[in-house]
Structure formats: structure tokens, C-alpha cells
Design a protein around this motif. Structure first.
Motif, PDB file in Angstrom:
ATOM      1  N   PRO A   9      17.737  44.526  -3.447  1.00  0.00           N
ATOM      2  CA  PRO A   9      18.584  43.340  -3.568  1.00  0.00           C
ATOM      3  C   PRO A   9      19.755  43.596  -4.511  1.00  0.00           C
ATOM      4  O   PRO A   9      19.726  44.512  -5.322  1.00  0.00           O
ATOM      5  N   ASN A  13      22.165  37.254  -7.999  1.00  0.00           N
ATOM      6  CA  ASN A  13      21.182  36.314  -7.434  1.00  0.00           C
ATOM      7  C   ASN A  13      20.161  36.954  -6.493  1.00  0.00           C
ATOM      8  O   ASN A  13      19.650  36.284  -5.593  1.00  0.00           O
ATOM      9  N   MET A  15      20.349  38.717  -3.947  1.00  0.00           N
ATOM     10  CA  MET A  15      20.606  38.589  -2.503  1.00  0.00           C
ATOM     11  C   MET A  15      20.435  39.923  -1.787  1.00  0.00           C
ATOM     12  O   MET A  15      20.621  40.987  -2.375  1.00  0.00           O
ATOM     13  N   GLY A  91      25.931  31.600  -2.883  1.00  0.00           N
ATOM     14  CA  GLY A  91      24.729  32.423  -2.770  1.00  0.00           C
ATOM     15  C   GLY A  91      23.737  32.172  -3.885  1.00  0.00           C
ATOM     16  O   GLY A  91      23.261  33.116  -4.504  1.00  0.00           O
TER      17      GLY A  91
ATOM     18  N   ARG B  23      29.170  41.095  -1.535  1.00  0.00           N
ATOM     19  CA  ARG B  23      27.924  40.971  -0.781  1.00  0.00           C
ATOM     20  C   ARG B  23      27.421  42.274  -0.166  1.00  0.00           C
ATOM     21  O   ARG B  23      26.345  42.317   0.411  1.00  0.00           O
TER      22      ARG B  23
END
Lengths: 174, 157
Positions: A9, A13, A15, A91, B23
Motif C-alpha cells: 500500500p 492513507n 491506499m 482517498g 496514486r
């Protein structure tokens, strides 16, 4: 074959990361869009020279290519910072953090140590990218994609030294 | 193109680029280290995918010779000199130390990583130092001469 891609991850956070192929296609796609819509060559390390040009009158920062032509980087930078905020908010929430993953588990220094570490590394990034003529975006993405010899030299140099540095830090010293 | 529209587009591209950095792992300290340690290949995959996508796309743009609004495009070549190798080496060390390259420094600041502010200050200081030392560095590494417009004041020496 089971090669390790996206095996952990994110620090942000916890993610799960996007797929590497999609991520690269988006980053490469924006590199193309910048040129195809705005006749602009991607290159982000120069953003810091644009910041310097706002407050310094040294000859290097007075070039019109920086003060006029390079102004776009300030707008792009606004997007980059905004994207960080947006990515956190969408997120799981935006929370200021000192969490530094592997550094915390293997080095374990507190906030003041991290500030010194980051400042020192940052100075190398600033001095190095200007001396080398670019960073991961200008040389790595744009430069390699347009088959530039200067970029191949810079990319090989920063990858090799990055590999050596990380291995010495996390497999020898800490 | 209208200057306001251009600036808005730059912000939008920055948002998309930064969100993807955030991301994908490209702005993540652990992913940077695991790339250099060859424990996770995510970032090598991203660079390869990015270079191939940009390579094909930019080749098409260069062949068209124009932007989608019909303005001419200009590709300038990057100067080849000793600075590429020496500067690349300094940057490589800094990238491994901070776990951030210049774009992700800004993304990490936005994400709320407090230490990224120190990295930001460091990159700014290093860039300023380069500007201050431009004359000797230019001679040592064979960097480009400053344009005539700023030659009035002697640089750094």
C-alpha cells in the motif's frame, strides 16, 4: 511469471496503487498533450528556478526564457500541489503526517532528523537537476521519449547513483 | 490561444499529472526505495509505459508539426555536456535520500507530508546555489552560456 509490481500500500492513507501501465500511460499522455495543445516541453525541476526568479536578481534567474516562457510551470505547480490535497481528501482524508515508511522502521529518526535529512537531500536535487539539465520528467519522460543523448546520459547517471545510494543506506548503514 | 485558457489548461494538466503521481507510487517514499532496491518494479513499469506512450505521441505531434489549434510546435534539443553525468549523479543521490523527485516534492507537500516542506526548501536552496555559482559551474561542466540579455552583470565570480 510473477514479478513484483505494486506489492504494497501507499504511505498516503494505506491506499492500493494504480496499475503501473495505466499510470505510465496517463503521465506519458499528459506529456504529449502539453506539446499537442500548448507547444510546451515537460520539465518540472526548472519550476524551482522559476520560484527563485520571483525573488532573485542573479543573472541566471533573469533570463527571459525563465521569467516569461517558463511562467507556465508556476500554474502547473499549483496543479501538482492541489492534486496532492485532492488525492488525500478523496482517498480517506487529508491529515498532516510525519510518516516516512521504511525510514521510520530502518532509520528511526524523529521530526528534526527528518527535516535535516530532507533539506540535505533537497539541496542535492536542486543543484543536481540544474547542473544535469533536468529530472525524471524532463530527461526521463520527455527526453527519453524524444531520443535525446543528453537525457540518456542523465537518466543512467541518476538511476545508477540512486541504486547505489539506496543500497548503501538500507542494506549497509541502516 | 487565450492566455487565461492556457493557464487554466496548465493547472488542469498539473492536477491530472500530480494525482497520478500521488496514486501510482511515484510520489511514495517506500516505492522509490523499493525501486532502487529492486524489491518492487512498479516504478520501472511506470517509466517504461510513460516513455513508450510519450514517444509514440510526441512522434505524431512532431510529424504533424502543429498543435491541435494550428500553432507551430518547436522541439529544442537538450545540451550534451559533463553536467548531464555529474548533475545526474547528485540528483540520483538526492532522489534516494528524500524519496522524491522535483514534481513529487510538490505533490507530497499537498498530501500533507510535513517533511516534504523541508525537501521543498532544500531543492529551492540547491537551485539558488546553482544560480549563484553559475559562472564557475558553467566553465567546469561545459554548460550553456547565459544569453546576452543577462550578460551585463557578471555571474558569480
Amino acid at each position: 511469471m510473477d514479478l513484483p509490481f505494486g506489492t504494497m500500500p501507499l504511505i498516503l492513507n494505506d491506499m492500493q496503487p494504480l496499475h503501473w501501465a495505466l499510470s505510465g500511460a496517463i503521465l506519458g499522455g499528459i506529456t504529449v498533450l502539453l506539446m499537442a495543445t500548448l507547444n510546451t516541453q515537460l520539465g518540472l525541476s526548472t519550476t524551482f528556478a522559476n520560484f527563485c526568479a520571483l525573488g532573485s536578481d542573479l543573472p541566471y534567474f533573469r533570463r527571459s526564457s525563465l521569467r516569461v516562457g517558463g511562467r507556465w510551470r508556476l500554474w502547473f505547480a499549483l496543479g501538482l500541489v492541489g492534486a496532492g490535497v485532492l488525492s488525500a481528501v478523496l482517498g480517506g482524508g487529508w491529515t498532516p503526517t510525519w510518516n516516512l515508511g521504511l525510514f521510520d522502521t530502518q532509520v528511526g529518526w524523529g521530526p528534526m532528523g527528518k527535516v535535516a535529512w530532507m533539506f540535505g537531500g533537497g539541496v542535492l536535487i536542486g543543484l543536481g537537476t540544474r547542473t544535469g539539465g533536468g529530472c525524471t520528467s524532463g530527461h526521463g519522460l520527455f527526453g527519453l521519449a524524444t531520443l535525446q543523448w543528453a537525457s540518456l546520459r542523465a537518466v543512467l547517471s541518476f538511476m545508477v547513483v540512486g541504486i547505489v545510494t539506496a543500497n548503501v543506506l538500507y542494506r549497509v548503514i541502516f | 490561444m487565450n492566455p487565461t485558457v492556457r493557464n487554466v489548461l496548465y493547472v488542469v494538466y498539473g492536477l491530472a499529472f500530480g494525482f497520478t503521481l500521488s496514486r501510482s507510487g511515484a510520489a511514495d517514499f517506500n516505492y522509490i526505495q523499493k525501486m532502487f532496491l529492486f524489491e518492487d518494479l512498479q516504478l520501472y513499469g511506470i517509466l517504461a509505459s510513460g516513455v513508450v506512450t510519450a514517444g509514440v505521441g510526441l512522434w505524431l505531434v512532431r510529424r504533424a508539426g502543429r498543435t491541435i489549434t494550428g500553432d507551430p510546435v518547436s522541439f529544442s534539443s537538450k545540451p550534451v555536456n559533463r553536467g548531464n553525468l555529474v548533475g545526474g549523479a547528485l540528483f540520483g543521490a538526492g532522489w534516494a535520500i528524500t524519496g522524491m523527485c522535483p514534481g513529487p516534492v510538490l505533490v507530497n507537500v499537498g498530501e500533507g507530508k510535513i517533511y516534504a516542506l523541508a525537501a521543498f526548501a532544500g531543492v529551492l536552496a540547491g537551485t539558488y546555489l546553482f544560480g549563484y555559482l553559475y559562472a564557475p559551474l558553467q566553465r567546469t561542466f561545459g554548460l550553456p552560456e547565459l544569453p546576452a540579455e543577462v550578460q551585463g552583470a557578471a555571474a558569480g565570480d
